[in-house]
Design an enzyme around this catalytic site. Structure first.
Site, PDB file in Angstrom:
ATOM      1  N   ASN A  95       0.924  -1.376  -0.110  1.00 18.52           N
ATOM      2  CA  ASN A  95       0.018   0.023  -0.054  1.00 18.52           C
ATOM      3  C   ASN A  95       0.971   1.088  -0.063  1.00 18.52           C
ATOM      4  O   ASN A  95       0.346   2.153  -0.809  1.00 18.52           O
ATOM      5  CB  ASN A  95      -0.861  -0.062   1.135  1.00 18.52           C
ATOM      6  CG  ASN A  95      -2.121  -0.916   0.792  1.00 18.52           C
ATOM      7  OD1 ASN A  95      -2.820  -0.524   0.043  1.00 18.52           O
ATOM      8  ND2 ASN A  95      -2.335  -2.126   1.459  1.00 18.52           N
ATOM      9  N   ARG A 125       2.261  -0.776  25.795  1.00 21.64           N
ATOM     10  CA  ARG A 125       1.763  -0.098  24.638  1.00 21.64           C
ATOM     11  C   ARG A 125       1.730   1.422  24.892  1.00 21.64           C
ATOM     12  O   ARG A 125       2.070   2.222  24.246  1.00 21.64           O
ATOM     13  CB  ARG A 125       0.094  -0.421  24.555  1.00 21.64           C
ATOM     14  CG  ARG A 125      -0.201  -1.589  23.689  1.00 21.64           C
ATOM     15  CD  ARG A 125      -1.553  -2.002  23.383  1.00 21.64           C
ATOM     16  NE  ARG A 125      -1.875  -3.173  23.213  1.00 21.64           N
ATOM     17  CZ  ARG A 125      -1.567  -3.810  21.930  1.00 21.64           C
ATOM     18  NH1 ARG A 125      -1.131  -3.042  20.889  1.00 21.64           N
ATOM     19  NH2 ARG A 125      -2.004  -5.219  21.928  1.00 21.64           N
ATOM     20  N   LEU A 178      -3.417   1.305  18.372  1.00 19.54           N
ATOM     21  CA  LEU A 178      -2.901   2.226  19.295  1.00 19.54           C
ATOM     22  C   LEU A 178      -3.681   2.732  20.490  1.00 19.54           C
ATOM     23  O   LEU A 178      -4.760   2.514  20.716  1.00 19.54           O
ATOM     24  CB  LEU A 178      -2.877   3.538  18.086  1.00 19.54           C
ATOM     25  CG  LEU A 178      -1.804   3.296  17.072  1.00 19.54           C
ATOM     26  CD1 LEU A 178      -2.279   4.453  15.973  1.00 19.54           C
ATOM     27  CD2 LEU A 178      -0.435   3.124  17.331  1.00 19.54           C
ATOM     28  N   HIS A 191      -8.308  -1.279   5.875  1.00 18.96           N
ATOM     29  CA  HIS A 191      -8.596  -2.703   6.576  1.00 18.96           C
ATOM     30  C   HIS A 191      -9.118  -3.439   5.474  1.00 18.96           C
ATOM     31  O   HIS A 191      -9.911  -2.941   4.624  1.00 18.96           O
ATOM     32  CB  HIS A 191      -9.482  -2.461   7.831  1.00 18.96           C
ATOM     33  CG  HIS A 191      -9.803  -3.738   8.289  1.00 18.96           C
ATOM     34  ND1 HIS A 191      -9.027  -4.514   9.010  1.00 18.96           N
ATOM     35  CD2 HIS A 191     -11.004  -4.750   8.048  1.00 18.96           C
ATOM     36  CE1 HIS A 191      -9.679  -5.536   9.350  1.00 18.96           C
ATOM     37  NE2 HIS A 191     -10.765  -5.780   8.817  1.00 18.96           N
ATOM     38  N   LEU A 236     -10.648  -0.890  17.797  1.00 10.68           N
ATOM     39  CA  LEU A 236      -9.907  -1.622  16.598  1.00 10.68           C
ATOM     40  C   LEU A 236     -10.975  -1.787  15.478  1.00 10.68           C
ATOM     41  O   LEU A 236     -11.938  -2.204  15.306  1.00 10.68           O
ATOM     42  CB  LEU A 236      -9.585  -3.116  17.020  1.00 10.68           C
ATOM     43  CG  LEU A 236      -8.712  -3.950  16.328  1.00 10.68           C
ATOM     44  CD1 LEU A 236      -7.373  -3.515  15.916  1.00 10.68           C
ATOM     45  CD2 LEU A 236      -8.793  -5.418  16.678  1.00 10.68           C
TER      46      LEU A 236
END
Ligand code: GRF
Length: 216
Positions: free
Chosen positions: A14, A69, A97, A113, A148
């Site tokens: 991509n 994270r 994230l 996605h 998500l």
């Protein structure tokens, strides 16, 4: 110049599509924009070589180097912010994230996605689509929100699933659509034709045929 920062985790096809369109559609001259940096969360991401070949700055913020994270996201934010991005593109970035980054780049961060969201968030989307027997499948570009693979949808690409489709065949056809859809969405955002307002996507002068890309 408006800076775009792309985040990747792996192959980078991509990213390559974005860089090809940046060149052929002369984003620098037409839009005053360019991909200023590519940041990967793995040092061995093949997409980093694609960035280097195109003369784009690269950085690695390896999630394995951080205990959690929150600390990974803090480090990532520092690297992204160096470029003062107008837009952050998750172009095959396979990390969730935390709200820290999601809020900081709200309305300025998009993701691609490989499914028609809200169906099939998460991984193995093509296999799951085949298992469910869906007849239509595709890809989605959306603004990143806290959850998500969710967030206000900008545009989608759809194709018909053939009865004898394999996971690989389906993945390849969806990927080819992704390579058209993602640069297109980036261009619309940079042109101000698409924006996020009050949690909703507003588009100006874009018809249904543009916001839904169909397999030829
Ligand atoms: C793409 O299918 C993208 O939709 C998903 O991860 C994959 C990345 O592929 N988020 P690539 O690295 O761009 O080739």
């Amino acid at each position: 110049m408006k800076n775009i920062v792309c985040l990747i985790s792996g192959r980078g096809s991509n990213l390559e599509a974005i860089l090809a369109v940046q060149r052929s559609a002369r984003w620098g001259e037409r839009l005053g924009a360019r991909v200023a940096a590519v940041v990967a969360n793995r040092g061995d991401a093949p997409g980093l070589d694609i960035a280097r070949r195109h003369g784009v700055d690269t950085a690695v913020v390896a999630h394995r180097d951080y205990p959690d994270r929150a600390q990974f996201d803090a480090a990532l934010g520092v690297v992204i912010d160096r470029h003062e991005p107008a837009l952050v593109v998750l172009a095959g970035f396979l990390r969730v994230l935390t709200p820290l980054l999601v809020e900081r780049y709200q309305g300025r961060m998009i993701n691609i996605h490989p499914s028609l969201l809200p169906a099939f968030g998460g991984l193995d989307t093509h296999r799951r689509a085949l298992d469910e027997g869906v007849r239509v499948h595709g890809a989605t570009v959306h603004y990143v929100s806290g959850a998500l693979d969710a967030g206000p949808i900008i545009a989608q690409a759809a194709l018909a699933v053939a009865p004898d489709d394999t996971e690989q065949a389906l993945a390849a056809r969806v990927l080819a659509l992704e390579h058209v859809l993602l640069p297109r969405c980036i261009e619309w955002i940079l042109q101000g034709r698409v924006r996020l307002e009050g949690g909703r996507v507003h588009s100006t002068g874009l018809g249904a045929d543009q916001l839904l890309l169909r397999d030829a």
